[in-house]
Motif scaffolding. Structure first.
Motif, mmCIF file in Angstrom:
data_model
loop_
_atom_site.group_PDB
_atom_site.id
_atom_site.type_symbol
_atom_site.label_atom_id
_atom_site.label_comp_id
_atom_site.label_asym_id
_atom_site.label_seq_id
_atom_site.Cartn_x
_atom_site.Cartn_y
_atom_site.Cartn_z
ATOM 1 N N GLY A 24 63.776 -53.690 -0.152
ATOM 2 C CA GLY A 24 64.024 -53.075 -1.625
ATOM 3 C C GLY A 24 65.500 -52.679 -1.544
ATOM 4 O O GLY A 24 65.644 -51.726 -2.360
ATOM 5 N N GLY A 25 66.391 -53.185 -0.896
ATOM 6 C CA GLY A 25 67.775 -52.843 -1.135
ATOM 7 C C GLY A 25 68.088 -51.414 -0.963
ATOM 8 O O GLY A 25 67.899 -50.980 0.249
ATOM 9 N N SER A 26 68.501 -50.673 -2.005
ATOM 10 C CA SER A 26 69.004 -49.246 -1.613
ATOM 11 C C SER A 26 67.828 -48.391 -1.124
ATOM 12 O O SER A 26 67.969 -47.268 -0.674
ATOM 13 C CB SER A 26 69.716 -48.504 -2.772
ATOM 14 N N ASP A 27 66.611 -48.702 -1.699
ATOM 15 C CA ASP A 27 65.422 -47.932 -1.132
ATOM 16 C C ASP A 27 64.927 -48.141 0.163
ATOM 17 O O ASP A 27 64.174 -47.426 0.792
ATOM 18 C CB ASP A 27 64.333 -47.955 -2.223
ATOM 19 N N ALA A 28 65.440 -49.405 0.861
ATOM 20 C CA ALA A 28 65.016 -49.640 2.249
ATOM 21 C C ALA A 28 65.412 -48.606 3.399
ATOM 22 O O ALA A 28 66.543 -48.262 3.267
ATOM 23 C CB ALA A 28 65.444 -50.980 2.409
ATOM 24 N N LYS A 29 64.397 -48.118 3.927
ATOM 25 C CA LYS A 29 64.885 -47.230 5.079
ATOM 26 C C LYS A 29 65.009 -47.947 6.441
ATOM 27 O O LYS A 29 64.136 -48.981 6.621
ATOM 28 C CB LYS A 29 63.712 -46.066 5.168
ATOM 29 N N GLU B 77 73.429 -37.727 -1.178
ATOM 30 C CA GLU B 77 72.440 -38.481 -0.800
ATOM 31 C C GLU B 77 72.715 -39.617 0.049
ATOM 32 O O GLU B 77 73.768 -40.301 -0.377
ATOM 33 C CB GLU B 77 71.444 -38.852 -1.890
ATOM 34 N N ARG B 78 72.314 -39.814 1.076
ATOM 35 C CA ARG B 78 72.513 -40.964 2.033
ATOM 36 C C ARG B 78 71.744 -42.251 1.447
ATOM 37 O O ARG B 78 70.371 -42.192 1.266
ATOM 38 C CB ARG B 78 71.850 -40.887 3.443
ATOM 39 N N LYS B 79 72.549 -43.092 1.148
ATOM 40 C CA LYS B 79 72.059 -44.470 0.584
ATOM 41 C C LYS B 79 72.159 -45.443 1.744
ATOM 42 O O LYS B 79 73.205 -45.645 2.444
ATOM 43 C CB LYS B 79 72.888 -44.962 -0.563
ATOM 44 N N THR B 80 71.133 -46.515 1.797
ATOM 45 C CA THR B 80 71.064 -47.322 2.797
ATOM 46 C C THR B 80 70.899 -48.753 2.229
ATOM 47 O O THR B 80 70.038 -49.074 1.380
ATOM 48 C CB THR B 80 69.860 -46.908 3.871
ATOM 49 N N TYR B 81 71.484 -49.866 2.839
ATOM 50 C CA TYR B 81 71.289 -51.259 2.438
ATOM 51 C C TYR B 81 71.195 -51.960 3.885
ATOM 52 O O TYR B 81 71.802 -51.994 4.714
ATOM 53 C CB TYR B 81 72.595 -51.730 1.672
ATOM 54 N N ARG B 82 70.091 -52.736 4.005
ATOM 55 C CA ARG B 82 70.037 -53.548 4.949
ATOM 56 C C ARG B 82 70.157 -54.913 4.794
ATOM 57 O O ARG B 82 69.635 -55.440 3.705
ATOM 58 C CB ARG B 82 68.296 -53.295 5.543
ATOM 59 N N TYR B 83 70.779 -55.680 5.818
ATOM 60 C CA TYR B 83 71.048 -57.042 5.399
ATOM 61 C C TYR B 83 70.669 -57.847 6.771
ATOM 62 O O TYR B 83 70.820 -57.315 7.877
ATOM 63 C CB TYR B 83 72.309 -57.301 4.911
ATOM 64 N N ILE B 84 70.198 -59.045 6.777
ATOM 65 C CA ILE B 84 69.646 -59.825 7.722
ATOM 66 C C ILE B 84 70.120 -61.332 7.441
ATOM 67 O O ILE B 84 69.949 -61.655 6.137
ATOM 68 C CB ILE B 84 67.922 -59.831 7.934
ATOM 69 N N ARG B 85 70.819 -61.946 8.193
ATOM 70 C CA ARG B 85 71.399 -63.314 8.077
ATOM 71 C C ARG B 85 70.627 -64.291 8.771
ATOM 72 O O ARG B 85 70.277 -64.035 9.907
ATOM 73 C CB ARG B 85 72.790 -63.437 8.111
ATOM 74 N N ALA B 86 70.519 -65.522 8.842
ATOM 75 C CA ALA B 86 70.051 -66.594 9.410
ATOM 76 C C ALA B 86 70.742 -66.832 10.555
ATOM 77 O O ALA B 86 70.366 -67.454 11.776
ATOM 78 C CB ALA B 86 70.083 -67.765 8.855
ATOM 79 N N ASP B 87 72.142 -66.593 10.721
ATOM 80 C CA ASP B 87 73.057 -66.712 11.990
ATOM 81 C C ASP B 87 72.565 -66.090 13.187
ATOM 82 O O ASP B 87 71.987 -65.122 13.221
ATOM 83 C CB ASP B 87 74.413 -66.043 11.686
ATOM 84 N N ARG B 88 72.628 -66.995 14.287
ATOM 85 C CA ARG B 88 72.030 -66.493 15.622
ATOM 86 C C ARG B 88 73.100 -66.852 16.691
ATOM 87 O O ARG B 88 73.816 -67.956 16.576
ATOM 88 C CB ARG B 88 70.789 -67.252 15.872
ATOM 89 N N MET B 89 73.214 -65.864 17.607
ATOM 90 C CA MET B 89 74.346 -65.856 18.787
ATOM 91 C C MET B 89 73.578 -65.521 19.998
ATOM 92 O O MET B 89 72.877 -64.773 20.078
ATOM 93 C CB MET B 89 75.460 -65.071 18.488
ATOM 94 N N SER B 90 74.236 -66.008 21.203
ATOM 95 C CA SER B 90 73.747 -65.713 22.609
ATOM 96 C C SER B 90 74.646 -64.368 22.933
ATOM 97 O O SER B 90 74.197 -63.800 23.925
ATOM 98 C CB SER B 90 73.743 -66.685 23.258
ATOM 99 N N SER B 91 75.600 -64.327 22.348
ATOM 100 C CA SER B 91 76.419 -62.916 22.637
ATOM 101 C C SER B 91 76.417 -61.755 21.852
ATOM 102 O O SER B 91 76.349 -61.913 20.696
ATOM 103 C CB SER B 91 78.016 -63.598 22.715
#
Length: 96
Positions: A10-15, A57-71
């Motif tokens: 949920g963007g900014s509401d994501a904890k 107030e502490r606002k939080t945004y979480r992001y996840i991308r498809a990129d993968r790395m071994s390092s």
């Protein structure tokens, strides 16, 4: 509705889950970017959190991308780069 918000991030509401392992932190334009560990088999998937204190107030945004790395070093550097790009593109509207 809150179920769907949790399911799709949920963007900014994501904890951030308490169990997130922070691989590195970087301050950028009054924001805090955290590279977090997200394992995908033997690789690391690009994931991060952007935080900012707004009106006490502490606002939080979480992001996840498809990129993968071994390092770990490579995924941390890319997480910071992606976080800076998101901040440059969206600024405080990231949390609206």
């Amino acid at each position: 509705m809150s179920f769907l918000k949790k399911l799709f991030g949920g963007g900014s509401d994501a904890k951030a889950p308490a169990g997130d392992k922070v691989l590195g932190e970087e301050s950028y334009k009054d924001f805090l970017i955290k590279a977090i560990e997200m394992r995908a088999g033997s690789e690391y998937q690009l994931a991060g959190i952007i935080e900012k204190d707004i009106a006490g107030e502490r606002k939080t945004y979480r992001y996840i991308r498809a990129d993968r790395m071994s390092s770990v070093d490579d995924v941390v550097a890319l997480a910071f780069s992606k976080g800076r790009q998101i901040i440059d593109e969206q600024g405080n509207s990231l949390f609206s």
